[in-house]
Design a protein around this motif. Structure first.
Motif, PDB file in Angstrom:
ATOM      1  N   SER A 242       0.838  -1.196   0.000  1.00 20.54           N
ATOM      2  CA  SER A 242       0.000   0.000   0.000  1.00 20.54           C
ATOM      3  C   SER A 242       0.875   1.250   0.000  1.00 20.54           C
ATOM      4  O   SER A 242       1.767   1.408   0.832  1.00 20.54           O
ATOM      5  N   ILE A 243       0.638   2.129  -0.970  1.00 19.00           N
ATOM      6  CA  ILE A 243       1.409   3.375  -1.064  1.00 19.00           C
ATOM      7  C   ILE A 243       1.186   4.236   0.181  1.00 19.00           C
ATOM      8  O   ILE A 243       2.119   4.811   0.728  1.00 19.00           O
ATOM      9  N   LEU A 244      -0.074   4.304   0.631  1.00 20.88           N
ATOM     10  CA  LEU A 244      -0.384   5.088   1.827  1.00 20.88           C
ATOM     11  C   LEU A 244       0.355   4.541   3.031  1.00 20.88           C
ATOM     12  O   LEU A 244       0.938   5.302   3.824  1.00 20.88           O
ATOM     13  N   GLU A 245       0.366   3.210   3.193  1.00 20.44           N
ATOM     14  CA  GLU A 245       1.030   2.609   4.341  1.00 20.44           C
ATOM     15  C   GLU A 245       2.524   2.866   4.304  1.00 20.44           C
ATOM     16  O   GLU A 245       3.151   3.169   5.325  1.00 20.44           O
ATOM     17  N   GLU A 246       3.111   2.768   3.116  1.00 27.75           N
ATOM     18  CA  GLU A 246       4.543   3.047   2.999  1.00 27.75           C
ATOM     19  C   GLU A 246       4.856   4.491   3.362  1.00 27.75           C
ATOM     20  O   GLU A 246       5.859   4.780   4.020  1.00 27.75           O
ATOM     21  N   LYS A 247       3.967   5.405   2.939  1.00 20.25           N
ATOM     22  CA  LYS A 247       4.176   6.816   3.261  1.00 20.25           C
ATOM     23  C   LYS A 247       4.045   7.042   4.782  1.00 20.25           C
ATOM     24  O   LYS A 247       4.835   7.797   5.372  1.00 20.25           O
ATOM     25  N   ILE A 248       3.077   6.365   5.415  1.00 23.88           N
ATOM     26  CA  ILE A 248       2.909   6.483   6.855  1.00 23.88           C
ATOM     27  C   ILE A 248       4.179   6.021   7.578  1.00 23.88           C
ATOM     28  O   ILE A 248       4.669   6.677   8.495  1.00 23.88           O
ATOM     29  N   ARG A 249       4.727   4.897   7.122  1.00 22.79           N
ATOM     30  CA  ARG A 249       5.922   4.365   7.775  1.00 22.79           C
ATOM     31  C   ARG A 249       7.107   5.296   7.566  1.00 22.79           C
ATOM     32  O   ARG A 249       7.918   5.511   8.477  1.00 22.79           O
ATOM     33  N   GLU A 250       7.220   5.887   6.399  1.00 20.72           N
ATOM     34  CA  GLU A 250       8.322   6.795   6.103  1.00 20.72           C
ATOM     35  C   GLU A 250       8.273   8.039   6.994  1.00 20.72           C
ATOM     36  O   GLU A 250       9.288   8.510   7.502  1.00 20.72           O
ATOM     37  N   LEU A 251       7.063   8.559   7.184  1.00 21.07           N
ATOM     38  CA  LEU A 251       6.887   9.792   7.933  1.00 21.07           C
ATOM     39  C   LEU A 251       7.050   9.607   9.439  1.00 21.07           C
ATOM     40  O   LEU A 251       7.269  10.564  10.170  1.00 21.07           O
TER      41      LEU A 251
END
Length: 253
Positions: A242-251
């Motif tokens: 999930s792109i959203l999940e990856e972004k959440i983890r990055e942030l």
């Protein structure tokens, strides 16, 4: 001997206390467990609260800060939370007990969510003191023999420093941190009063402010199920790229 103890219990509600009172009366009352009466708990709360104050002062904690904790326990134990948002008599006027401010819980209507008998409300307050004396870094009370007097009928642990942990996060709670910042700890109900829970020792615990926020109006069982479900969904989303999940983890790294 029984009459002597009963007389002492009545006297303990008003006389200046000494070490022999703690050593004789606390075990005597505690051994009655949930069969205690109004006179018993009136004496017990005075004994336990004064003992708390004494051992904290002996450990060189600030008296003003100790009193703040004691007021906090009284307001969360025997007294109700404010039960009306504003005065119904005069706008802006401080409320009294009849007008919605804090009052003894047993004076409320028995159907009110804040209601509790004097015995139960007082035992809740006693429990708060004992939980605090079981926090990490709490003053030593071993010479008073409290360790197992209240277990398991009132407490889920021994009254020894380091035995009490936050019921939600299971983190240890530091006594000094609580004394320095009373708002960091709140009283909570495992089954919320708004959901039909009652103000009873079996349902009341001190918890970290953050834990009370996390629990909100859920029962602890509901909270744990919600947390497990949420974590599972996030893990599944990550596995599915999930792109959203990856972004959440990055942030949040």
């Amino acid at each position: 001997m029984l009459n002597d103890f009963n007389d002492l219990i009545k006297v303990a509600s008003s006389k200046k206390l000494c070490e022999s009172d703690y050593l004789a009366l606390i075990p005597y009352i505690a051994n009655k467990e949930m069969e205690v009466n109004d006179n018993d708990v009136r004496a017990l709360i005075r004994l336990i609260s004064n003992l708390f104050k004494q051992v904290a002062l002996d450990a060189k904690f600030d008296e003003k800060k100790i009193r703040a904790i004691m007021t906090k326990f009284r307001d969360a134990g025997r007294r109700s939370a404010p039960w009306r948002p504003t005065s119904s008599k005069v706008p802006g006027r401080p409320q009294d007990g009849e007008d919605g401010n804090r009052t003894a819980r047993w004076l409320l209507d028995v159907k009110h969510k804040f209601y509790a008998t004097e015995v139960l409300a007082t035992l809740v307050e006693v429990k708060y003191y004992l939980q605090t004396l079981s926090m990490e870094g709490a003053p030593d009370t071993s010479k008073y023999g409290l360790s197992t007097l209240f277990t398991p009928w009132l407490l889920e642990h021994k009254v020894d420093p380091g035995k009490y942990s936050d019921p939600i996060q299971l983190d240890p709670i530091n006594f000094n941190d609580f004394i320095e910042s009373p708002r960091s700890i709140q009283s909570g109900h495992i089954f919320p009063l708004d959901r039909g829970g009652v103000h009873h020792p079996s349902n009341t615990f001190l918890m970290l402010f953050r834990s009370n926020q996390i629990q909100g109006n859920m029962t602890v069982d509901e909270l744990l199920k919600f947390m497990r479900r949420t974590i599972s969904r996030h893990d599944t989303a990550l596995q599915n790229n999930s792109i959203l999940e990856e972004k959440i983890r990055e942030l949040t790294v």
